[in-house]
Motif scaffolding. Structure first.
Motif, PDB file in Angstrom:
ATOM      1  N   ARG A   1     -41.002 -10.945 -20.501  1.00 48.41           N
ATOM      2  CA  ARG A   1     -40.286 -10.732 -21.759  1.00 48.41           C
ATOM      3  C   ARG A   1     -40.014 -12.070 -22.481  1.00 48.41           C
ATOM      4  O   ARG A   1     -40.133 -12.149 -23.701  1.00 48.41           O
ATOM      5  N   LEU A   2     -39.663 -13.097 -21.732  1.00 45.96           N
ATOM      6  CA  LEU A   2     -39.436 -14.393 -22.373  1.00 45.96           C
ATOM      7  C   LEU A   2     -40.740 -14.943 -22.950  1.00 45.96           C
ATOM      8  O   LEU A   2     -40.758 -15.495 -24.054  1.00 45.96           O
ATOM      9  N   THR A   3     -41.834 -14.785 -22.212  1.00 52.81           N
ATOM     10  CA  THR A   3     -43.122 -15.287 -22.700  1.00 52.81           C
ATOM     11  C   THR A   3     -43.518 -14.589 -23.994  1.00 52.81           C
ATOM     12  O   THR A   3     -44.068 -15.210 -24.907  1.00 52.81           O
ATOM     13  N   GLU A   4     -43.258 -13.290 -24.084  1.00 51.73           N
ATOM     14  CA  GLU A   4     -43.549 -12.560 -25.323  1.00 51.73           C
ATOM     15  C   GLU A   4     -42.819 -13.173 -26.517  1.00 51.73           C
ATOM     16  O   GLU A   4     -43.343 -13.190 -27.635  1.00 51.73           O
ATOM     17  N   LEU A   5     -41.623 -13.698 -26.280  1.00 53.27           N
ATOM     18  CA  LEU A   5     -40.799 -14.226 -27.370  1.00 53.27           C
ATOM     19  C   LEU A   5     -41.128 -15.665 -27.743  1.00 53.27           C
ATOM     20  O   LEU A   5     -40.857 -16.080 -28.880  1.00 53.27           O
ATOM     21  N   LEU A   6     -41.695 -16.411 -26.811  1.00 55.76           N
ATOM     22  CA  LEU A   6     -41.863 -17.845 -27.040  1.00 55.76           C
ATOM     23  C   LEU A   6     -42.939 -18.144 -28.092  1.00 55.76           C
ATOM     24  O   LEU A   6     -44.010 -17.528 -28.081  1.00 55.76           O
ATOM     25  N   PRO A   7     -42.682 -19.104 -28.980  1.00 53.85           N
ATOM     26  CA  PRO A   7     -43.673 -19.505 -29.983  1.00 53.85           C
ATOM     27  C   PRO A   7     -44.688 -20.498 -29.408  1.00 53.85           C
ATOM     28  O   PRO A   7     -44.734 -21.672 -29.775  1.00 53.85           O
ATOM     29  N   VAL A   8     -45.483 -19.995 -28.468  1.00 52.75           N
ATOM     30  CA  VAL A   8     -46.530 -20.815 -27.847  1.00 52.75           C
ATOM     31  C   VAL A   8     -47.877 -20.140 -28.088  1.00 52.75           C
ATOM     32  O   VAL A   8     -47.945 -18.986 -28.514  1.00 52.75           O
ATOM     33  N   THR A   9     -48.951 -20.851 -27.801  1.00 50.72           N
ATOM     34  CA  THR A   9     -50.286 -20.322 -28.065  1.00 50.72           C
ATOM     35  C   THR A   9     -50.579 -19.126 -27.149  1.00 50.72           C
ATOM     36  O   THR A   9     -50.020 -19.019 -26.043  1.00 50.72           O
ATOM     37  N   PRO A  10     -51.449 -18.226 -27.591  1.00 52.19           N
ATOM     38  CA  PRO A  10     -51.841 -17.118 -26.713  1.00 52.19           C
ATOM     39  C   PRO A  10     -52.415 -17.608 -25.385  1.00 52.19           C
ATOM     40  O   PRO A  10     -52.232 -16.941 -24.357  1.00 52.19           O
ATOM     41  N   GLU A  11     -53.090 -18.742 -25.399  1.00 55.24           N
ATOM     42  CA  GLU A  11     -53.657 -19.261 -24.158  1.00 55.24           C
ATOM     43  C   GLU A  11     -52.564 -19.606 -23.141  1.00 55.24           C
ATOM     44  O   GLU A  11     -52.756 -19.418 -21.927  1.00 55.24           O
ATOM     45  N   ARG A  12     -51.433 -20.116 -23.617  1.00 60.12           N
ATOM     46  CA  ARG A  12     -50.311 -20.392 -22.714  1.00 60.12           C
ATOM     47  C   ARG A  12     -49.743 -19.084 -22.163  1.00 60.12           C
ATOM     48  O   ARG A  12     -49.365 -18.995 -20.987  1.00 60.12           O
ATOM     49  N   LYS A  13     -49.671 -18.072 -23.014  1.00 62.62           N
ATOM     50  CA  LYS A  13     -49.171 -16.778 -22.555  1.00 62.62           C
ATOM     51  C   LYS A  13     -50.124 -16.150 -21.547  1.00 62.62           C
ATOM     52  O   LYS A  13     -49.685 -15.492 -20.595  1.00 62.62           O
ATOM     53  N   GLN A  14     -51.408 -16.382 -21.739  1.00 61.01           N
ATOM     54  CA  GLN A  14     -52.401 -15.865 -20.801  1.00 61.01           C
ATOM     55  C   GLN A  14     -52.166 -16.430 -19.406  1.00 61.01           C
ATOM     56  O   GLN A  14     -52.381 -15.736 -18.401  1.00 61.01           O
ATOM     57  N   GLN A  15     -51.733 -17.675 -19.322  1.00 61.80           N
ATOM     58  CA  GLN A  15     -51.456 -18.291 -18.021  1.00 61.80           C
ATOM     59  C   GLN A  15     -50.375 -17.514 -17.275  1.00 61.80           C
ATOM     60  O   GLN A  15     -50.441 -17.362 -16.051  1.00 61.80           O
ATOM     61  N   ILE A  16     -49.383 -17.021 -18.006  1.00 57.24           N
ATOM     62  CA  ILE A  16     -48.321 -16.248 -17.372  1.00 57.24           C
ATOM     63  C   ILE A  16     -48.854 -14.890 -16.929  1.00 57.24           C
ATOM     64  O   ILE A  16     -48.536 -14.407 -15.842  1.00 57.24           O
ATOM     65  N   LEU A  17     -49.679 -14.264 -17.776  1.00 56.77           N
ATOM     66  CA  LEU A  17     -50.267 -12.974 -17.405  1.00 56.77           C
ATOM     67  C   LEU A  17     -51.073 -13.088 -16.116  1.00 56.77           C
ATOM     68  O   LEU A  17     -51.054 -12.186 -15.273  1.00 56.77           O
ATOM     69  N   GLU A  18     -51.790 -14.182 -15.945  1.00 57.74           N
ATOM     70  CA  GLU A  18     -52.652 -14.361 -14.784  1.00 57.74           C
ATOM     71  C   GLU A  18     -51.888 -14.823 -13.550  1.00 57.74           C
ATOM     72  O   GLU A  18     -52.443 -14.813 -12.448  1.00 57.74           O
ATOM     73  N   CYS A  19     -50.653 -15.211 -13.707  1.00 57.53           N
ATOM     74  CA  CYS A  19     -49.878 -15.756 -12.590  1.00 57.53           C
ATOM     75  C   CYS A  19     -49.506 -14.639 -11.614  1.00 57.53           C
ATOM     76  O   CYS A  19     -48.925 -13.623 -11.997  1.00 57.53           O
ATOM     77  N   GLU A  20     -49.835 -14.827 -10.348  1.00 57.88           N
ATOM     78  CA  GLU A  20     -49.579 -13.813  -9.328  1.00 57.88           C
ATOM     79  C   GLU A  20     -48.164 -13.903  -8.749  1.00 57.88           C
ATOM     80  O   GLU A  20     -47.649 -12.926  -8.210  1.00 57.88           O
ATOM     81  N   ASP A  21     -47.539 -15.071  -8.865  1.00 56.66           N
ATOM     82  CA  ASP A  21     -46.233 -15.316  -8.247  1.00 56.66           C
ATOM     83  C   ASP A  21     -45.159 -15.325  -9.336  1.00 56.66           C
ATOM     84  O   ASP A  21     -45.148 -16.224 -10.184  1.00 56.66           O
ATOM     85  N   PRO A  22     -44.247 -14.335  -9.358  1.00 60.16           N
ATOM     86  CA  PRO A  22     -43.222 -14.290 -10.406  1.00 60.16           C
ATOM     87  C   PRO A  22     -42.342 -15.539 -10.461  1.00 60.16           C
ATOM     88  O   PRO A  22     -41.944 -15.974 -11.542  1.00 60.16           O
TER      89      PRO A  22
END
Length: 202
Positions: free
Chosen positions: A161-182
């Motif tokens: 939810r925080l990543t959805e809100l952050l004004p960062v590039t989609p590529e940075r958000k993709q890193q969170i999506l791919e992260c296996e460890d919360p």
């Protein structure tokens, strides 16, 4: 409930945005290939896959997607015109693409493997302030803009939810999506917040 052990064949919708499990995705559909996809998903109550574009564009020739995406299910829809849809979809399961091909109508199809969701992990004490930050954001923005029930004690939910809100590039958000460890995902969110404080977006 979809079986993560069984490969799934789904249409893909490459976008310049990242969809997370439980996240909301508003869409305006007008291209013939995606109109056909929407018709099929509504008829069969099936899902489609959302992937961040790695190369190419949202319209025109099929784009090259990142390998990890998220399935989306249509929750609300309107058809203001015969060749237009307005959709609200919700993210469900992360997946990884095993194989892909393009149909004659230009719709990208893929065989995907669903990724097991991480085991529930309480927000570590070191990142408890991130849950508090998200709670304040939900109060300011409004509950309706966030998935229910709220899971402010779940590390993956807070990170997404925080990543959805952050004004960062989609590529940075993709890193969170791919992260296996919360817990590692929360650490990455912490790093992005620190970078934004040092160099706030214009």
């Amino acid at each position: 409930m979809m079986d993560p052990a069984q490969p799934l064949e789904i249409p893909l919708f490459p976008l310049r945005s990242v969809l997370f499990p439980a996240g909301f995705l508003p869409l305006r559909i007008f291209e013939p290939r995606y109109l056909a996809m929407t018709d099929a998903c509504l008829r069969d109550q099936s899902v489609f896959g959302v992937c961040l574009i790695r190369a190419g564009f949202e319209t025109g020739q099929p784009a090259v997607p990142h390998a990890v995406g998220c399935t989306a299910r249509i929750r609300e829809w309107e058809q203001p015109q015969p060749e237009r849809y307005t959709l609200m979809a919700t993210g469900e399961n992360r997946f990884t693409i095993q194989d892909s091909w393009t149909r004659d109508d230009g719709l990208l199809m893929a065989k995907v493997r669903l990724l097991e969701p991480p085991d529930p992990l309480p927000v570590p004490d070191a990142h408890h302030h991130l849950a508090e930050l998200l709670e304040r954001a939900i109060t300011q923005i409004g509950d309706a803009q966030f998935p229910s029930p709220q899971r402010l004690d779940d590390a993956a939910w807070v990170a997404n939810r925080l990543t959805e809100l952050l004004p960062v590039t989609p590529e940075r958000k993709q890193q969170i999506l791919e992260c296996e460890d919360p817990a590692r995902a929360l650490a990455k969110v912490e790093q992005m917040l620190a970078e934004l404080r040092e160099d706030p977006p214009i």
